[in-house]
Design a protein around this motif. Structure first.
Motif, PDB file in Angstrom:
ATOM      1  N   GLY A   1       0.820  -1.207   0.000  1.00  0.00           N
ATOM      2  CA  GLY A   1       0.000   0.000   0.000  1.00  0.00           C
ATOM      3  C   GLY A   1       0.849   1.250   0.000  1.00  0.00           C
ATOM      4  N   LEU A   2       0.204   2.373   0.270  1.00  0.00           N
ATOM      5  CA  LEU A   2       0.871   3.669   0.277  1.00  0.00           C
ATOM      6  C   LEU A   2       1.100   4.128   1.708  1.00  0.00           C
ATOM      7  N   LEU A   3       2.304   4.565   1.986  1.00  0.00           N
ATOM      8  CA  LEU A   3       2.625   5.078   3.312  1.00  0.00           C
ATOM      9  C   LEU A   3       2.007   6.461   3.474  1.00  0.00           C
ATOM     10  N   ARG A   4       1.289   6.653   4.573  1.00  0.00           N
ATOM     11  CA  ARG A   4       0.623   7.926   4.841  1.00  0.00           C
ATOM     12  C   ARG A   4       1.057   8.460   6.206  1.00  0.00           C
ATOM     13  N   ILE A   5       1.054   9.775   6.327  1.00  0.00           N
ATOM     14  CA  ILE A   5       1.465  10.426   7.571  1.00  0.00           C
ATOM     15  C   ILE A   5       0.252  10.589   8.494  1.00  0.00           C
ATOM     16  N   SER A   6       0.499  10.481   9.790  1.00  0.00           N
ATOM     17  CA  SER A   6      -0.562  10.620  10.795  1.00  0.00           C
ATOM     18  C   SER A   6      -1.332  11.924  10.620  1.00  0.00           C
ATOM     19  N   GLU A   7      -2.622  11.871  10.948  1.00  0.00           N
ATOM     20  CA  GLU A   7      -3.513  13.037  10.820  1.00  0.00           C
ATOM     21  C   GLU A   7      -4.004  13.437  12.219  1.00  0.00           C
ATOM     22  N   PRO A   8      -3.189  14.176  12.968  1.00  0.00           N
ATOM     23  CA  PRO A   8      -3.530  14.460  14.366  1.00  0.00           C
ATOM     24  C   PRO A   8      -4.708  15.410  14.517  1.00  0.00           C
TER      25      PRO A   8
END
Length: 254
Positions: free
Chosen positions: A153-160
Motif C-alpha cells: 500500500g501507500l505510506l501515509r502520515i498521521s492526521e492528528p
C-alpha cells in the motif's frame, strides 16, 4: 502684511495635499504587497509541481519494505509520504478503529487495524472502506492475531487532532481522522510506527474495500498569482491616473 500672508500660505502645505500624499504612499504600499503575493504564489506553484512529480514517482515506483524503527527518528512527510511499501506480519483482530470517511462509494468508515510486523514493530493499516451499514460488523471482530499476511500500500502520515470542525473523541470511540498516536494510546499499542498504510485494492466483492486513496493535489497557484498581479496593475493605474491628470492641468495653466 499682505506679502507676509502670501509667503506663509505658500510655505505651509495644505491639508488636502498632505492627504493626497498619504493616499499615494498607501497605494504604492498596496502595489508592492500585491506584487509580493503574486511572486509568493509563483514560488508556491514551483513547490507544488515538484511535490506532484515526487508523489507520482513514489506511487509508481517498485514496492519497498515499510520503514522500521531505525528510520523513525528522522521521519518526515516530504521524504516518506506516499511511498509504495510492503509490510508482512499478523493483524491484531479485535483492535479495529473505525474512522469516519466519505469516498466515491459514499459515506462510511476507514477500518484501521494494527499489524504486528515480523520485525517486531506495529503499524496501523487502513484495510479500506466499509459503508455505514457494516460498521457494527467490523467493530465486533474477534480478538487475537490472524495468520501471517502481507500488505502492499501507500505510506501515509498521521492526521492528528480530528477532522474539519470535529475533534477526535477517544473516550467515546469517535474518530474523524487517522491520528496514529491517539489511536495507539486508546488501543494500548506499543512500538507503533509514526505512519499508517493505505492498503491497495482488495477486490470489488470484499470489505473493507482498499485502494481508494485519493492522490489529488490542487494546483491553482498560477491563477492566484495572475489575480494578485492584476490587482497590482489596476491599483497602479488608479494611482497614476489622477497624477497624470494633475500634471496636465499644471501644464495647461502655464
Amino acid at each position: 502684511m499682505i506679502g507676509r500672508a502670501d509667503i506663509g500660505s505658500h510655505a505651509a502645505p495644505s491639508k488636502g495635499s498632505t492627504s493626497r500624499l498619504f493616499l499615494v504612499l498607501l497605494g504604492l504600499l498596496g502595489v508592492l504587497v500585491f506584487v509580493g503575493l503574486g511572486i509568493w504564489q509563483l514560488e508556491r506553484r514551483i513547490w507544488k509541481l515538484d511535490l506532484i512529480a515526487r508523489v507520482d514517482q513514489r506511487i509508481h515506483a517498485p514496492v519497498v519494505d515499510a520503514p522500521g524503527s531505525q528510520s523513525w527518528s528522522g521521519f518526515s512527510a516530504p521524504e516518506y509520504e506516499y511511498r509504495h511499501v510492503r509490510l508482512t506480519g499478523r493483524f491484531q483482530a479485535g483492535a479495529n478503529t473505525l474512522v469516519q470517511a466519505v469516498t466515491e462509494l459514499g459515506g462510511g468508515y476507514w477500518v484501521l487495524t494494527p499489524m504486528r510486523s515480523d520485525s517486531g514493530f506495529t503499524v496501523l493499516v487502513n484495510r479500506g472502506f466499509v459503508p455505514q451499514e457494516r460498521k457494527a460488523e467490523f467493530e465486533r471482530e474477534n480478538g487475537g492475531f490472524t495468520a501471517p499476511s502481507t500488505v502492499d500500500g501507500l505510506l501515509r502520515i498521521s492526521e492528528p487532532g480530528g477532522g474539519f470542525l470535529r475533534s477526535n473523541d477517544p473516550a467515546a470511540n469517535r474518530w474523524y481522522s487517522r491520528d496514529v498516536d491517539a489511536i495507539a494510546r486508546a488501543r494500548g499499542l506499543t512500538d507503533v510506527a509514526p505512519y499508517f498504510i493505505d492498503a491497495e485494492a482488495s477486490g470489488a466483492d470484499s470489505w473493507p474495500r482498499g485502494g481508494l486513496t485519493v492522490v489529488n493535489f490542487r494546483n491553482s497557484h498560477l491563477v492566484y498569482a495572475l489575480t494578485w498581479f492584476a490587482l497590482a496593475v489596476m491599483l497602479a493605474i488608479a494611482l497614476g491616473g489622477p497624477i497624470l491628470a494633475g500634471r496636465r492641468q499644471q501644464g495647461a495653466a502655464r
